[in-house]
Every structure is written in structure tokens, then in C-alpha cells.
Design a protein around this motif. Structure first.
Motif, PDB file in Angstrom:
ATOM      1  N   MET A  90       0.833  -1.212   0.000  1.00 13.30           N
ATOM      2  CA  MET A  90       0.000   0.000   0.000  1.00 13.30           C
ATOM      3  C   MET A  90       0.861   1.253   0.000  1.00 13.30           C
ATOM      4  O   MET A  90       0.564   2.219  -0.695  1.00 13.30           O
ATOM      5  CB  MET A  90      -0.935   0.007   1.200  1.00 13.30           C
ATOM      6  CG  MET A  90      -2.121  -0.904   0.987  1.00 13.30           C
ATOM      7  SD  MET A  90      -3.390  -0.753   2.233  1.00 13.30           S
ATOM      8  CE  MET A  90      -3.755   0.976   2.242  1.00 13.30           C
ATOM      9  N   GLU A  91       1.933   1.243   0.764  1.00  7.54           N
ATOM     10  CA  GLU A  91       2.823   2.403   0.813  1.00  7.54           C
ATOM     11  C   GLU A  91       3.505   2.624  -0.535  1.00  7.54           C
ATOM     12  O   GLU A  91       3.749   3.761  -0.934  1.00  7.54           O
ATOM     13  CB  GLU A  91       3.821   2.249   1.951  1.00  7.54           C
ATOM     14  CG  GLU A  91       3.132   2.395   3.305  1.00  7.54           C
ATOM     15  CD  GLU A  91       3.970   1.969   4.493  1.00  7.54           C
ATOM     16  OE1 GLU A  91       5.064   1.378   4.310  1.00  7.54           O
ATOM     17  OE2 GLU A  91       3.515   2.207   5.624  1.00  7.54           O
ATOM     18  N   ASP A  92       3.775   1.535  -1.249  1.00  7.07           N
ATOM     19  CA  ASP A  92       4.390   1.643  -2.577  1.00  7.07           C
ATOM     20  C   ASP A  92       3.500   2.392  -3.571  1.00  7.07           C
ATOM     21  O   ASP A  92       4.005   2.990  -4.524  1.00  7.07           O
ATOM     22  CB  ASP A  92       4.724   0.261  -3.144  1.00  7.07           C
ATOM     23  CG  ASP A  92       5.944  -0.379  -2.498  1.00  7.07           C
ATOM     24  OD1 ASP A  92       6.659   0.322  -1.739  1.00  7.07           O
ATOM     25  OD2 ASP A  92       6.167  -1.578  -2.737  1.00  7.07           O
ATOM     26  N   ILE A  93       2.187   2.362  -3.353  1.00  3.50           N
ATOM     27  CA  ILE A  93       1.294   3.086  -4.262  1.00  3.50           C
ATOM     28  C   ILE A  93       0.824   4.411  -3.655  1.00  3.50           C
ATOM     29  O   ILE A  93      -0.080   5.058  -4.181  1.00  3.50           O
ATOM     30  CB  ILE A  93       0.094   2.225  -4.711  1.00  3.50           C
ATOM     31  CG1 ILE A  93      -0.777   1.806  -3.535  1.00  3.50           C
ATOM     32  CG2 ILE A  93       0.558   1.038  -5.527  1.00  3.50           C
ATOM     33  CD1 ILE A  93      -2.138   1.259  -3.945  1.00  3.50           C
ATOM     34  N   GLY A  94       1.436   4.804  -2.537  1.00  6.09           N
ATOM     35  CA  GLY A  94       1.198   6.143  -2.009  1.00  6.09           C
ATOM     36  C   GLY A  94       0.240   6.277  -0.837  1.00  6.09           C
ATOM     37  O   GLY A  94      -0.145   7.392  -0.494  1.00  6.09           O
ATOM     38  N   TYR A  95      -0.146   5.183  -0.205  1.00 11.19           N
ATOM     39  CA  TYR A  95      -1.055   5.243   0.933  1.00 11.19           C
ATOM     40  C   TYR A  95      -0.313   4.918   2.222  1.00 11.19           C
ATOM     41  O   TYR A  95       0.251   3.837   2.363  1.00 11.19           O
ATOM     42  CB  TYR A  95      -2.235   4.281   0.756  1.00 11.19           C
ATOM     43  CG  TYR A  95      -3.124   4.687  -0.378  1.00 11.19           C
ATOM     44  CD1 TYR A  95      -4.125   5.628  -0.191  1.00 11.19           C
ATOM     45  CD2 TYR A  95      -2.928   4.167  -1.645  1.00 11.19           C
ATOM     46  CE1 TYR A  95      -4.926   6.041  -1.256  1.00 11.19           C
ATOM     47  CE2 TYR A  95      -3.717   4.571  -2.713  1.00 11.19           C
ATOM     48  CZ  TYR A  95      -4.713   5.499  -2.507  1.00 11.19           C
ATOM     49  OH  TYR A  95      -5.493   5.912  -3.557  1.00 11.19           O
ATOM     50  N   GLU A  96      -0.332   5.865   3.152  1.00  9.96           N
ATOM     51  CA  GLU A  96       0.278   5.632   4.464  1.00  9.96           C
ATOM     52  C   GLU A  96      -0.572   4.623   5.224  1.00  9.96           C
ATOM     53  O   GLU A  96      -1.804   4.703   5.220  1.00  9.96           O
ATOM     54  CB  GLU A  96       0.325   6.940   5.242  1.00  9.96           C
ATOM     55  CG  GLU A  96       0.828   6.776   6.656  1.00  9.96           C
ATOM     56  CD  GLU A  96       0.688   8.037   7.483  1.00  9.96           C
ATOM     57  OE1 GLU A  96       0.924   7.947   8.691  1.00  9.96           O
ATOM     58  OE2 GLU A  96       0.329   9.094   6.937  1.00  9.96           O
ATOM     59  N   VAL A  97       0.076   3.674   5.881  1.00  9.56           N
ATOM     60  CA  VAL A  97      -0.624   2.715   6.732  1.00  9.56           C
ATOM     61  C   VAL A  97      -0.307   3.079   8.173  1.00  9.56           C
ATOM     62  O   VAL A  97       0.841   3.002   8.613  1.00  9.56           O
ATOM     63  CB  VAL A  97      -0.198   1.260   6.412  1.00  9.56           C
ATOM     64  CG1 VAL A  97      -0.850   0.293   7.383  1.00  9.56           C
ATOM     65  CG2 VAL A  97      -0.568   0.915   4.979  1.00  9.56           C
ATOM     66  N   ALA A  98      -1.333   3.521   8.897  1.00  8.08           N
ATOM     67  CA  ALA A  98      -1.155   3.962  10.272  1.00  8.08           C
ATOM     68  C   ALA A  98      -1.052   2.790  11.238  1.00  8.08           C
ATOM     69  O   ALA A  98      -0.376   2.884  12.260  1.00  8.08           O
ATOM     70  CB  ALA A  98      -2.299   4.877  10.690  1.00  8.08           C
ATOM     71  N   ALA A  99      -1.713   1.695  10.922  1.00  7.24           N
ATOM     72  CA  ALA A  99      -1.685   0.515  11.783  1.00  7.24           C
ATOM     73  C   ALA A  99      -2.025  -0.706  10.946  1.00  7.24           C
ATOM     74  O   ALA A  99      -2.794  -0.629  10.001  1.00  7.24           O
ATOM     75  CB  ALA A  99      -2.683   0.659  12.926  1.00  7.24           C
ATOM     76  N   ALA A 100      -1.437  -1.823  11.323  1.00  2.90           N
ATOM     77  CA  ALA A 100      -1.721  -3.101  10.670  1.00  2.90           C
ATOM     78  C   ALA A 100      -1.861  -4.141  11.762  1.00  2.90           C
ATOM     79  O   ALA A 100      -0.996  -4.267  12.621  1.00  2.90           O
ATOM     80  CB  ALA A 100      -0.595  -3.483   9.719  1.00  2.90           C
ATOM     81  N   GLU A 101      -2.973  -4.855  11.745  1.00  3.63           N
ATOM     82  CA  GLU A 101      -3.146  -5.900  12.739  1.00  3.63           C
ATOM     83  C   GLU A 101      -3.711  -7.157  12.110  1.00  3.63           C
ATOM     84  O   GLU A 101      -4.533  -7.090  11.206  1.00  3.63           O
ATOM     85  CB  GLU A 101      -4.034  -5.416  13.895  1.00  3.63           C
ATOM     86  CG  GLU A 101      -5.341  -4.794  13.484  1.00  3.63           C
ATOM     87  CD  GLU A 101      -6.118  -4.261  14.664  1.00  3.63           C
ATOM     88  OE1 GLU A 101      -7.157  -4.868  14.981  1.00  3.63           O
ATOM     89  OE2 GLU A 101      -5.708  -3.251  15.248  1.00  3.63           O
ATOM     90  N   GLU A 102      -3.221  -8.269  12.595  1.00  2.96           N
ATOM     91  CA  GLU A 102      -3.680  -9.565  12.117  1.00  2.96           C
ATOM     92  C   GLU A 102      -4.617 -10.165  13.149  1.00  2.96           C
ATOM     93  O   GLU A 102      -4.339 -10.127  14.339  1.00  2.96           O
ATOM     94  CB  GLU A 102      -2.496 -10.493  11.880  1.00  2.96           C
ATOM     95  CG  GLU A 102      -1.584 -10.024  10.757  1.00  2.96           C
ATOM     96  CD  GLU A 102      -0.371 -10.904  10.558  1.00  2.96           C
ATOM     97  OE1 GLU A 102       0.052 -11.576  11.524  1.00  2.96           O
ATOM     98  OE2 GLU A 102       0.160 -10.919   9.447  1.00  2.96           O
ATOM     99  N   GLU A 103      -5.739 -10.675  12.672  1.00  4.06           N
ATOM    100  CA  GLU A 103      -6.713 -11.315  13.551  1.00  4.06           C
ATOM    101  C   GLU A 103      -6.914 -12.739  13.082  1.00  4.06           C
ATOM    102  O   GLU A 103      -7.077 -12.994  11.902  1.00  4.06           O
ATOM    103  CB  GLU A 103      -8.040 -10.569  13.511  1.00  4.06           C
ATOM    104  CG  GLU A 103      -7.956  -9.135  13.985  1.00  4.06           C
ATOM    105  CD  GLU A 103      -9.284  -8.404  13.839  1.00  4.06           C
ATOM    106  OE1 GLU A 103     -10.298  -9.042  13.496  1.00  4.06           O
ATOM    107  OE2 GLU A 103      -9.288  -7.187  14.059  1.00  4.06           O
ATOM    108  N   VAL A 104      -6.895 -13.659  14.021  1.00  2.22           N
ATOM    109  CA  VAL A 104      -7.124 -15.063  13.705  1.00  2.22           C
ATOM    110  C   VAL A 104      -8.590 -15.367  14.010  1.00  2.22           C
ATOM    111  O   VAL A 104      -9.120 -14.932  15.028  1.00  2.22           O
ATOM    112  CB  VAL A 104      -6.199 -15.975  14.527  1.00  2.22           C
ATOM    113  CG1 VAL A 104      -6.493 -17.431  14.246  1.00  2.22           C
ATOM    114  CG2 VAL A 104      -4.751 -15.631  14.236  1.00  2.22           C
ATOM    115  N   GLY A 105      -9.208 -16.091  13.110  1.00  2.00           N
ATOM    116  CA  GLY A 105     -10.585 -16.452  13.411  1.00  2.00           C
ATOM    117  C   GLY A 105     -11.460 -16.529  12.231  1.00  2.00           C
ATOM    118  O   GLY A 105     -11.229 -16.283  11.147  1.00  2.00           O
TER     119      GLY A 105
END
Length: 73
Positions: A58-73
């Protein structure tokens, strides 16, 4: 499993389309859902795809990622 990416720069359908086109072809990504009003991207990846790799894409196409979280389920 689901990965949620918070991206404050998402603000229109053009953003949604650009993000879907960038993430959908990533090997192991099964589905991409962009919530423009919530400014989040939900990705259903295979276990081999990590959140950092998706955030970099996402950052490569110009969008800042403020948070990334993985959820199992």
C-alpha cells in the motif's frame, strides 16, 4: 485469518479501486475489502502473507498505513 490495515488517506472510490488492484494480485491474498468511510482495508490472506508485506504494498502506491493488525478467526 484477517489483516486490517488502517489508512487515513483513503477518501474516495478511486482510492478503493487503486488499493484493490494493488493488493488483489499479491500471491496468497484471497480477498480485499476497502471501507472508504472507515478508512480501513480488510484483507483475507493465506497464512504465508504477513501484514507488513501488505502495508509495504500500500505504501508503494502512495497510501500511508497507520496501523496493521492480524486477527485469527
Amino acid at each position: 485469518m484477517r489483516t486490517r490495515l488502517a489508512a487515513p488517506d483513503i477518501d474516495c472510490d478511486g482510492c478503493k479501486t487503486a488499493i484493490e488492484r494493488a493488493l488483489a494480485p499479491v500471491p496468497g491474498v484471497e480477498a480485499v475489502e476497502v471501507d472508504v468511510s472507515g478508512r480501513v482495508v480488510d484483507v483475507r490472506p493465506a497464512p504465508t502473507v504477513d501484514a507488513d508485506a501488505l502495508a509495504r504494498q500500500m505504501e508503494d502506491i502512495g497510501y500511508e498505513v497507520a496501523a496493521a493488525e492480524e486477527e485469527v478467526g
